[in-house]
Design a protein around this motif. Structure first.
Motif, PDB file in Angstrom:
ATOM      1  N   GLY A 262       0.829  -1.189   0.000  1.00 52.46           N
ATOM      2  CA  GLY A 262       0.000   0.000   0.000  1.00 52.46           C
ATOM      3  C   GLY A 262       0.864   1.240   0.000  1.00 52.46           C
ATOM      4  N   GLU A 263       0.203   2.369   0.146  1.00 57.61           N
ATOM      5  CA  GLU A 263       0.877   3.661   0.122  1.00 57.61           C
ATOM      6  C   GLU A 263       0.748   4.341   1.483  1.00 57.61           C
ATOM      7  OE1 GLU A 263       0.490   8.098  -1.958  1.00 57.61           O
ATOM      8  OE2 GLU A 263      -0.960   6.510  -2.430  1.00 57.61           O
ATOM      9  N   LEU A 264       1.851   4.881   1.981  1.00 59.32           N
ATOM     10  CA  LEU A 264       1.780   5.766   3.133  1.00 59.32           C
ATOM     11  C   LEU A 264       1.501   7.154   2.571  1.00 59.32           C
ATOM     12  CD1 LEU A 264       3.847   5.531   6.335  1.00 59.32           C
ATOM     13  CD2 LEU A 264       3.053   7.733   5.486  1.00 59.32           C
ATOM     14  N   ALA A 265       0.210   7.538   2.639  1.00 61.67           N
ATOM     15  CA  ALA A 265      -0.262   8.689   1.876  1.00 61.67           C
ATOM     16  C   ALA A 265      -0.211   9.995   2.644  1.00 61.67           C
ATOM     17  CB  ALA A 265      -1.696   8.427   1.408  1.00 61.67           C
ATOM     18  N   GLY A 266      -0.148   9.938   3.973  1.00 61.92           N
ATOM     19  CA  GLY A 266      -0.127  11.172   4.739  1.00 61.92           C
ATOM     20  C   GLY A 266       0.344  10.965   6.155  1.00 61.92           C
ATOM     21  N   HIS A 267       0.956  11.994   6.732  1.00 59.32           N
ATOM     22  CA  HIS A 267       1.420  11.944   8.113  1.00 59.32           C
ATOM     23  C   HIS A 267       1.356  13.339   8.705  1.00 59.32           C
ATOM     24  CE1 HIS A 267       4.751  12.789  11.014  1.00 59.32           C
ATOM     25  NE2 HIS A 267       4.179  11.775  11.636  1.00 59.32           N
ATOM     26  N   ALA A 268       1.041  13.414   9.965  1.00 65.92           N
ATOM     27  CA  ALA A 268       1.119  14.684  10.688  1.00 65.92           C
ATOM     28  C   ALA A 268       1.420  14.400  12.151  1.00 65.92           C
ATOM     29  CB  ALA A 268      -0.181  15.481  10.568  1.00 65.92           C
ATOM     30  N   ILE A 285      -6.701  15.350  17.427  1.00 64.25           N
ATOM     31  CA  ILE A 285      -7.597  15.725  16.333  1.00 64.25           C
ATOM     32  C   ILE A 285      -6.818  16.436  15.234  1.00 64.25           C
ATOM     33  CG2 ILE A 285      -9.559  17.174  15.687  1.00 64.25           C
ATOM     34  CD1 ILE A 285     -10.733  16.668  18.440  1.00 64.25           C
ATOM     35  N   ARG A 286      -5.971  17.370  15.624  1.00 60.06           N
ATOM     36  CA  ARG A 286      -5.196  18.114  14.624  1.00 60.06           C
ATOM     37  C   ARG A 286      -4.236  17.220  13.862  1.00 60.06           C
ATOM     38  NH1 ARG A 286      -1.844  21.388  16.802  1.00 60.06           N
ATOM     39  NH2 ARG A 286      -2.134  20.866  19.006  1.00 60.06           N
ATOM     40  N   ALA A 287      -3.652  16.215  14.538  1.00 61.44           N
ATOM     41  CA  ALA A 287      -2.760  15.278  13.843  1.00 61.44           C
ATOM     42  C   ALA A 287      -3.535  14.451  12.821  1.00 61.44           C
ATOM     43  CB  ALA A 287      -2.080  14.367  14.859  1.00 61.44           C
ATOM     44  N   ALA A 288      -4.699  13.945  13.219  1.00 62.29           N
ATOM     45  CA  ALA A 288      -5.501  13.152  12.291  1.00 62.29           C
ATOM     46  C   ALA A 288      -5.949  13.987  11.097  1.00 62.29           C
ATOM     47  CB  ALA A 288      -6.716  12.561  13.016  1.00 62.29           C
ATOM     48  N   LEU A 396      -6.644   4.878   8.979  1.00 61.54           N
ATOM     49  CA  LEU A 396      -5.986   5.902   9.790  1.00 61.54           C
ATOM     50  C   LEU A 396      -5.378   5.225  11.007  1.00 61.54           C
ATOM     51  CD1 LEU A 396      -5.501   8.976  10.516  1.00 61.54           C
ATOM     52  CD2 LEU A 396      -7.682   8.844  11.751  1.00 61.54           C
ATOM     53  N   VAL A 397      -4.103   5.483  11.257  1.00 61.05           N
ATOM     54  CA  VAL A 397      -3.412   4.908  12.406  1.00 61.05           C
ATOM     55  C   VAL A 397      -3.003   6.048  13.336  1.00 61.05           C
ATOM     56  CG1 VAL A 397      -1.489   3.468  13.186  1.00 61.05           C
ATOM     57  CG2 VAL A 397      -2.549   3.025  10.957  1.00 61.05           C
ATOM     58  N   LEU A 398      -3.330   5.902  14.624  1.00 59.89           N
ATOM     59  CA  LEU A 398      -3.078   6.958  15.607  1.00 59.89           C
ATOM     60  C   LEU A 398      -2.105   6.479  16.680  1.00 59.89           C
ATOM     61  CD1 LEU A 398      -6.766   8.136  16.178  1.00 59.89           C
ATOM     62  CD2 LEU A 398      -5.069   9.143  14.624  1.00 59.89           C
ATOM     63  N   SER A 407       0.682  11.569  16.863  1.00 67.28           N
ATOM     64  CA  SER A 407       1.096  11.296  15.497  1.00 67.28           C
ATOM     65  C   SER A 407       0.002  10.501  14.801  1.00 67.28           C
ATOM     66  CB  SER A 407       2.415  10.512  15.474  1.00 67.28           C
ATOM     67  OG  SER A 407       2.972  10.490  14.177  1.00 67.28           O
ATOM     68  N   ALA A 408      -0.157  10.735  13.512  1.00 67.13           N
ATOM     69  CA  ALA A 408      -1.178  10.038  12.728  1.00 67.13           C
ATOM     70  C   ALA A 408      -0.651   9.793  11.322  1.00 67.13           C
ATOM     71  CB  ALA A 408      -2.457  10.856  12.659  1.00 67.13           C
ATOM     72  N   VAL A 409      -0.980   8.636  10.766  1.00 63.92           N
ATOM     73  CA  VAL A 409      -0.661   8.351   9.363  1.00 63.92           C
ATOM     74  C   VAL A 409      -1.895   7.788   8.671  1.00 63.92           C
ATOM     75  CG1 VAL A 409       1.775   7.896   9.863  1.00 63.92           C
ATOM     76  CG2 VAL A 409       0.168   5.993   9.697  1.00 63.92           C
ATOM     77  N   VAL A 410      -1.979   8.042   7.392  1.00 61.83           N
ATOM     78  CA  VAL A 410      -3.013   7.453   6.542  1.00 61.83           C
ATOM     79  C   VAL A 410      -2.320   6.498   5.574  1.00 61.83           C
ATOM     80  CG1 VAL A 410      -4.685   7.905   4.699  1.00 61.83           C
ATOM     81  CG2 VAL A 410      -4.577   9.408   6.697  1.00 61.83           C
ATOM     82  N   VAL A 411      -2.795   5.274   5.529  1.00 52.88           N
ATOM     83  CA  VAL A 411      -2.307   4.300   4.557  1.00 52.88           C
ATOM     84  C   VAL A 411      -3.480   3.878   3.675  1.00 52.88           C
ATOM     85  CG1 VAL A 411      -0.386   3.449   5.927  1.00 52.88           C
ATOM     86  CG2 VAL A 411      -2.609   2.367   6.170  1.00 52.88           C
ATOM     87  N   ARG A 412      -3.201   3.621   2.425  1.00 55.17           N
ATOM     88  CA  ARG A 412      -4.243   3.130   1.543  1.00 55.17           C
ATOM     89  C   ARG A 412      -3.710   1.983   0.693  1.00 55.17           C
ATOM     90  NH1 ARG A 412      -5.013   8.954  -0.878  1.00 55.17           N
ATOM     91  NH2 ARG A 412      -3.049   9.282  -1.928  1.00 55.17           N
ATOM     92  N   SER A 413      -4.613   1.157   0.241  1.00 57.88           N
ATOM     93  CA  SER A 413      -4.232  -0.033  -0.493  1.00 57.88           C
ATOM     94  C   SER A 413      -3.623   0.331  -1.830  1.00 57.88           C
ATOM     95  CB  SER A 413      -5.447  -0.948  -0.696  1.00 57.88           C
ATOM     96  OG  SER A 413      -6.390  -0.311  -1.525  1.00 57.88           O
TER      97      SER A 413
END
Length: 416
Positions: A262-268, A285-288, A396-398, A407-413
């Protein structure tokens, strides 16, 4: 390829290799099977006599034989956490079918997180100092304890001379490491090894963890760590984690990477406001929101949330409030498979990311084991008892660390 070429190339950060070393599995697929069948790695700690301690349960990596994974020359100079990191990195690179033979040395880099340092190594060497004198202390004590040593040892072992970083932000550190690796890929690196592992299951390290006041004192392994449960009393510490291979999409395609998870599409990453602050929203909340914005997705696009799941009532309540603000009441499936391993500090976030990618691959949300009664006020759709099979494309992983790290990351297939 040079960094100047980067804007013209597809630099999406793809995950092409997973290396998992967890209390309930010494390989990725062994761990994944344990997650889906509810096999726990939490048991009574056996590294030393814990009878005098208020807490005696841990997520302990068992049956790991360092000599089976590392050359003899590395054993005297490495803490157990570094041995885990090297083994997990080797597994991730093998899974990706990549490494020094497929990628130029300065095009590869390493970013790891570490929260606890080389506790066991240092404790042993300090005992030598106290019992026998300074001449008996290993020369390797000069670096084996250090938070950056895993990045260094992985870099040396695999001739990775590109960007090298180490992050220390407690439980949030592993996701921060992945976010920095993504930044390196977007900036021109072809391949990054990233993630985190931790281990501090020696007497000194154990006492340090218990001093934090959040470790459960319940002695039943099935009831000690209950994320989001009405009977939650704290968490169980653990050891291990995951290392991932992250590649630029162009580089992975050109070398013929055998798989893309998959893709690590975003992080904050954010910090919580100061205690008593009224004008700022919680940092989680702001990280997500930041991770979703970077990924170009909305809350409605998230199919599952892998929660931080502290197991501490006040912290669980705070996270539930954040999830309701982000997704509305029961708006998205939430899961916390870390209840099978304990909280792994810097290793917890990367292990959750690996789990999320496997969930997307197989279209299944793993359950949160042992939790039985979620307070109505939490308003979250926590997946319990059995895996939930449904189409999945984005997760979404928190992660939250002590002293205000979020910290938060978004992964997608790969197909999303």
């Amino acid at each position: 390829m040079t960094i100047a070429d980067a804007p013209a190339r597809d630099r999406r950060a793809l995950i092409t290799g997973l290396g998992v070393l967890a209390p309930n599995g010494l390989s990725t697929e062994e761990y994944w099977k344990s997650v889906l069948t509810g096999e726990s790695g939490i048991c009574e700690l056996t590294r030393f006599d814990t009878s005098a301690y208020a807490s005696r349960l841990a997520g302990q990596v068992r049956d790991f034989v360092a000599e089976d994974h590392l050359p003899g020359r590395l054993l005297p100079q490495t803490d157990v956490s570094t041995r885990f990191a090297l083994a997990a990195a080797d597994a991730a690179l093998a899974d990706a079918a990549s490494g020094p033979d497929t990628c130029a040395d300065y095009a590869m880099g390493v970013v790891t997180a570490n929260a606890l340092g080389g506790f066991e190594f240092t404790h042993r060497e300090f005992r030598k100092l106290w019992d026998s004198g300074p001449e008996f202390v290993s020369v390797y004590e000069s670096f084996a304890w250090f938070y950056a040593v895993n990045t260094g040892q992985i870099s040396i072992r695999n001739a990775m001379r590109g960007p090298g970083m180490a992050l220390v932000s407690e439980q949030a550190g592993g996701l921060d490491a992945l976010g920095q690796a993504r930044r390196a890929v977007l900036s021109g690196s072809d391949l990054m090894v990233s993630g985190g592992v931790d281990s501090a299951l020696d007497p000194w390290g154990w006492a340090s963890q218990l001093a934090g006041g959040r470790v459960s004192t319940v002695q039943d392994p099935d009831r000690a760590y209950l994320p989001f449960d009405a009977e939650a009393t704290g968490y169980v510490p653990g050891e291990g984690g995951a290392l991932l291979v992250m590649e630029a999409a162009s580089a992975a395609r050109e070398r013929g990477a055998p798989r893309v998870y998959g893709e690590l599409a975003g992080h904050a990453a954010t910090f919580d406001p100061a205690p008593g602050s009224q004008r700022r929203r919680t940092g989680l909340i702001r990280a997500a929101e930041g991770a979703m914005a970077q990924a170009g997705v909305r809350a409605a696009d998230i199919d599952v949330v892998f929660a931080d799941a502290a197991g501490v009532p006040a912290l669980d309540r705070e996270e539930a409030v954040a999830l309701n603000a982000l997704f509305s009441h029961h708006g998205v499936p939430v899961t916390a498979p870390k209840a099978l391993t304990g909280r792994l500090y810097s290793g917890g976030g990367p292990l959750d990311v690996a789990t999320a990618l496997l969930s997307l691959r197989d279209d299944v949300v793993p359950p949160t084991p042992h939790t039985r009664q979620v307070p109505d006020e939490y308003g979250i759709d926590l997946v319990l008892d059995e895996p939930r099979h449904q189409p999945l494309s984005t997760a979404l992983v928190l992660a939250r660390g002590r002293w205000g790290f979020n910290s938060a990351v978004v992964v997608r297939s790969a197909e999303a």
